[in-house]
Design a protein around this motif. Structure first.
Motif, short mmCIF file in Angstrom:
data_model
loop_
_atom_site.label_atom_id
_atom_site.label_comp_id
_atom_site.label_asym_id
_atom_site.label_seq_id
_atom_site.Cartn_x
_atom_site.Cartn_y
_atom_site.Cartn_z
N ASN A 166 0.80 -1.24 0.00
CA ASN A 166 0.00 0.00 0.00
C ASN A 166 0.83 1.28 0.00
O ASN A 166 0.33 2.35 0.32
CB ASN A 166 -0.96 0.04 1.20
CG ASN A 166 -2.10 -0.95 1.05
OD1 ASN A 166 -2.12 -1.73 0.08
ND2 ASN A 166 -3.03 -0.93 1.97
N MET A 167 2.11 1.13 -0.30
CA MET A 167 2.93 2.34 -0.47
C MET A 167 3.24 2.48 -1.95
O MET A 167 3.73 1.53 -2.57
CB MET A 167 4.22 2.24 0.34
CG MET A 167 5.14 3.44 0.09
SD MET A 167 6.57 3.45 1.20
CE MET A 167 5.90 4.37 2.58
N PHE A 168 2.93 3.63 -2.50
CA PHE A 168 3.19 3.86 -3.92
C PHE A 168 4.20 4.98 -4.08
O PHE A 168 4.17 5.97 -3.35
CB PHE A 168 1.90 4.26 -4.63
CG PHE A 168 0.86 3.17 -4.66
CD1 PHE A 168 0.94 2.13 -5.56
CD2 PHE A 168 -0.20 3.21 -3.76
CE1 PHE A 168 -0.02 1.13 -5.59
CE2 PHE A 168 -1.17 2.21 -3.78
CZ PHE A 168 -1.08 1.16 -4.69
N LEU A 169 5.09 4.80 -5.04
CA LEU A 169 6.08 5.85 -5.33
C LEU A 169 5.67 6.56 -6.61
O LEU A 169 5.25 5.92 -7.57
CB LEU A 169 7.45 5.23 -5.58
CG LEU A 169 8.26 4.75 -4.39
CD1 LEU A 169 7.65 3.50 -3.80
CD2 LEU A 169 9.68 4.45 -4.83
N ILE A 170 5.82 7.87 -6.60
CA ILE A 170 5.60 8.63 -7.83
C ILE A 170 6.98 8.87 -8.45
O ILE A 170 7.86 9.41 -7.79
CB ILE A 170 4.95 10.01 -7.52
CG1 ILE A 170 3.68 9.84 -6.69
CG2 ILE A 170 4.69 10.79 -8.80
CD1 ILE A 170 2.46 9.50 -7.45
N THR A 171 7.11 8.47 -9.70
CA THR A 171 8.38 8.60 -10.45
C THR A 171 9.57 8.06 -9.66
O THR A 171 10.64 8.68 -9.61
CB THR A 171 8.66 10.06 -10.90
OG1 THR A 171 8.75 10.90 -9.74
CG2 THR A 171 7.60 10.59 -11.83
N GLY A 172 9.39 6.91 -9.07
CA GLY A 172 10.46 6.29 -8.28
C GLY A 172 11.55 5.68 -9.14
O GLY A 172 11.42 5.58 -10.37
N PRO A 173 12.63 5.22 -8.48
CA PRO A 173 13.71 4.55 -9.21
C PRO A 173 13.18 3.27 -9.85
O PRO A 173 12.44 2.52 -9.23
CB PRO A 173 14.74 4.24 -8.12
CG PRO A 173 14.01 4.34 -6.82
CD PRO A 173 12.87 5.27 -7.03
#
Ligand code: NA7
Length: 541
Positions: free
Chosen positions: A428-435
Motif C-alpha cells: 500500500n505504499m506507492f512511489l511517484i516517479t520512483g527509481p
C-alpha cells in the motif's frame, strides 16, 4: 506494535491516503484521489507548495522542457486558461502556475505545510501506514503515496574550511526568497550541472566578478528561449489534445521532433547537417535527432565532437574553451544541460573558470577559496553541487515495512522496486516517479500524471474486489530490477562520469542505474498491460 503506539494510533488523524510532498506529483495525487472520493492529506516539508519549483529559486532557474509540454494535461480548462510568457518558463512563472492550479482546484485545504515526514511504519495487522512528522504528529492511512521528489535532497558538500568563511554562502537549492543583492560582490560558484550552468550567466551579470569552479565539464545545448509568440500559443492550444496524445507515444513523453533513423545509417556529412539544424533549434531535440545516440559509441562520439566544436567556436579564449569541453564520457551519460548563454558568459571580462580537476580546491579560507595554485577572494560562495537523486528523499524517512523490514536495509545495495511504483514488503505504499521508472528521463509532469492515474486505478480495483492491501511480489520485483539493469547496461549511461543517474555523484552510494531506460511510452504500455492483466506481479490481500 507497542501499547503506546496503539494508543497514539487511536488518537491519530485517520485518512484514506497520505501523500508525502506537494510538488507537481503530490498536488495531482491530491486532486485525483480526492475526486475519487477518498480523504487525502498531503504533508509538505516546505513552507509553501511547489516542491522543486518552490525551493530552486536561484537566478536563472528555468525549466528545460517547453512549458506547453511541462505542464498538467489532465484538465483542458487549465491548459487553455493558463498563459505562458516564454517558451521555457522561468522558476517564478512555474511556481505561479502551480499556485494557480492549487487555487483553482481548491487543493490547499488538504495540505499541511511545514510538515516533514520522518517515519512511516506499516502495521501489518491493521494494514495501515503510521506516518510520523518531525513535530511528532501521527497520521494513519491505509495508503501512502510518496511524491517526495527525485531531486529534492541536496548534497551537503563537505568542503574543508567552509564554516570559517566570513562571507555569505548560498545554495542554489535553497536560494533566499526575495533574492540576493550581488552588486559589487566577488562571487565563487561551485558546480557546473544544470543549476550551475543556468545560474552562471545571471550571476555574472549581477556580480562584480564571478569565478566558476568546475570539476567535470558538461555538455550543454542552447535553449534558444524566447518570448511566447501569440501564434505559437494559439497553435498549441488548438492542437493540445492531439499533441498530448502524440507525446505519450514518445520515449520521453515530450514532442521533440525525434529523428526516426539511427545515426549509423547516414553519412558523417548528413549527420553534420542534422547536428547544425538541431543546434539552431536548440533544446533536448538535439539529443533526439538519431535513435542510437545513447547506444552507438561511434555516433555518440561524433555528436560529442560537434558540441565541443561549438564550445570552441563560442568561447574566445582557447585555454578556457578547452577546459569547458567534456572529453572523457559519452554525451547524454550525464544529464544533458540546456542553457541560455552559458558558454558565451566566459567571454565576459568579469568571469573566470577554474578547473578543479587540474587545480583542486585545497580549502575554503575566511576570505575565499584556496586551490593548489592560487588564492581566490570572495564575498559570496554559491554551491550548486547537486542532489542525492531518486532515492535520497525516500531514504531520509525511516520507512518500515512488513515484519519490521527497513527500506534502508532493503535498498542497501541500490533501490529495488516493481515498476518504480511499488516495493515488495511495503504494501500500500506507492512511489511517484520512483527509481526503476523512466522518471527523470521524461517529462516529469506527464510522468506523475501517468503514475497517479495508475495508482488511483489500482486502489479502485482493490476496493471493488474488497481487498485491503496490495503489494509487489518479490519475484516480479526481482525481474523488474534485472530488466532495469539490463536496459541500462545496453546504453552508454554507465560510462557517465559522477552521474547522478547512477548514484555516482554521492560518495558511498551504490552504483546502479536508477531510471528505466526502455522509453517512457513502452513503460506506460507495460504498466497498462499489467493493470489489464489483473495487476500481474502484485499480490492482493
Ligand atoms: P548536478 O547536475 O548533480 O551538478 C552538481 C555539480 O556540482 C556538478 O558539476 C558536480 O561536479 C559538482 N560537485 C558536486 N560535488 C562537488 C565537490 N565536492 N566539489 C566540486 N564540485 C562538486 O546538480 P544540479 O543541481 O546542477 O542539477 C540537478 C538536476 O536538476 C539536473 O540534472 C536537472 O534534472 C535539474 P561533478 O560533475 O560531480 O564532477
Amino acid at each position: 506494535m507497542s501499547e503506546n503506539a496503539k494508543q497514539h494510533a487511536r488518537e491519530a488523524c485517520e485518512y484514506d491516503v497520505i501523500v508525502v510532498g506537494a510538488g507537481f506529483g503530490g498536488l495531482y495525487a491530491l486532486h485525483k484521489l480526492r475526486s475519487e472520493g477518498y480523504s487525502v492529506r498531503v504533508l509538505e516539508a516546505g513552507e509553501a507548495i511547489g516542491g522543486t519549483w518552490y525551493w530552486n529559486r536561484y537566478p536563472g532557474a528555468r525549466c528545460d522542457i517547453e512549458s506547453f509540454q511541462y505542464s498538467y494535461s489532465f484538465s483542458d480548462e487549465i491548459q487553455q486558461e493558463w498563459e505562458w510568457s516564454e517558451l521555457y518558463a522561468a522558476q517564478p512563472e512555474i511556481l505561479r502556475y502551480i499556485n494557480y492550479v492549487a487555487d483553482k482546484l481548491d487543493l490547499r485545504r488538504d495540505i499541511e505545510l511545514n510538515t516533514q515526514v520522518v517515519a512511516a511504519t506499516f502495521d501489518d495487522i491493521e494494514k495501515k501506514w503510521h506516518v510520523v512528522t518531525r513535530a511528532g504528529e501521527l497520521l494513519v492511512a491505509p495508503f501512502c503515496v510518496m511524491a517526495s521528489g527525485c531531486l529534492s535532497v541536496p548534497l551537503s558538500l563537505s568542503l574543508k574550511g567552509l564554516e570559517a568563511f566570513e562571507g555569505q554562502v548560498y545554495r542554489t537549492f535553497n536560494w533566499p526568497e526575495g533574492g540576493v543583492d550581488l552588486a559589487g560582490k566577488r562571487v565563487g560558484l561551485i558546480g557546473t550541472g544544470s543549476s550551475g550552468i543556468q545560474a552562471t550567466p545571471r550571476l555574472a551579470e549581477q556580480a562584480d566578478h564571478l569565478t566558476v569552479f568546475q570539476r567535470t565539464p558538461n555538455f550543454s545545448i542552447p535553449a534558444h528561449n524566447r518570448k511566447m509568440e501569440q501564434k505559437y500559443a494559439r497553435d498549441w492550444k488548438k492542437a493540445y489534445r492531439e499533441r498530448r496524445l502524440q507525446a505519450l507515444e514518445t520515449k520521453s513523453l515530450i514532442l521533440l521532433n525525434a529523428g526516426l533513423k539511427p545515426g549509423s545509417a547516414v553519412t558523417r556529412e548528413e549527420r553534420q547537417e542534422e547536428f547544425e539544424a538541431r543546434w539552431a533549434v536548440g533544446g533536448f531535440g538535439f539529443m533526439n535527432m538519431f535513435t542510437d545516440i545513447s547506444t552507438n559509441k561511434e555516433v555518440n562520439d561524433h555528436v560529442a565532437e560537434f558540441v565541443r566544436s561549438k564550445i570552441v567556436e563560442i568561447v574566445r579564449d582557447p585555454v578556457t574553451a578547452d577546459k569547458l569541453c567534456p572529453k572523457d564520457y559519452p554525451i547524454g551519460s550525464k544529464r544533458i544541460c540546456v542553457d541560455t548563454d552559458y558558454f558565451q558568459t566566459f567571454n565576459r571580462p568579469n568571469v573566470k573558470l577554474v578547473d578543479i580537476q587540474t587545480d583542486p580546491i585545497v580549502t575554503v579560507t575566511p576570505t575565499g577559496v584556496r586551490t593548489q595554485s592560487a588564492e581566490h577572494q570572495f564575498n559570496v560562495l554559491v554551491l550548486a553541487t547537486g542532489f542525492d537523486a531518486m532515492t535520497g528523499a525516500m531514504l531520509r524517512i525511516d520507512i518500515t515495512g512488513v515484519g519490521g523490514q527497513k527500506l534502508k536495509d532493503k535498498w542497501a545495495e541500490g533501490p529495488r522496486t516493481y515498476l518504480g511504483m511499488a516495493i515488495s514488503g511495503f504494501p500500500n505504499m506507492f512511489l511517484i516517479t520512483g527509481p526503476g521508472s523512466p522518471s527523470v528521463l521524461s517529462n516529469m509532469v506527464t510522468a506523475v500524471e501517468l503514475h497517479v492515474d495508475w495508482i488511483a486505478k489500482c486502489i479502485a480495483y482493490l476496493k471493488q474486489n474488497e481487498y485491503v492491501a496490495v503489494e509487489a511480489e518479490h519475484q516480479a520485483e526481482e525481474k523488474w530490477v534485472a530488466r532495469v539493469n539490463e536496459l541500462g547496461n545496453g546504453t552508454l549511461i554507465p560510462k557517465g562520469k559522477n552521474s547522478w543517474y547512477m548514484g555516482a555523484n554521492v560518495p558511498g552510494k551504490p552504483r546502479v542505474i536508477l531510471p528505466f531506460l526502455g522509453g517512457a511510452a513502452n513503460y506506460a504500455k507495460i504498466c497498462e498491460e499489467i493493470a489489464n492483466d489483473r495487476y500481474s506481479g502484485f499480490r492482493f490481500i
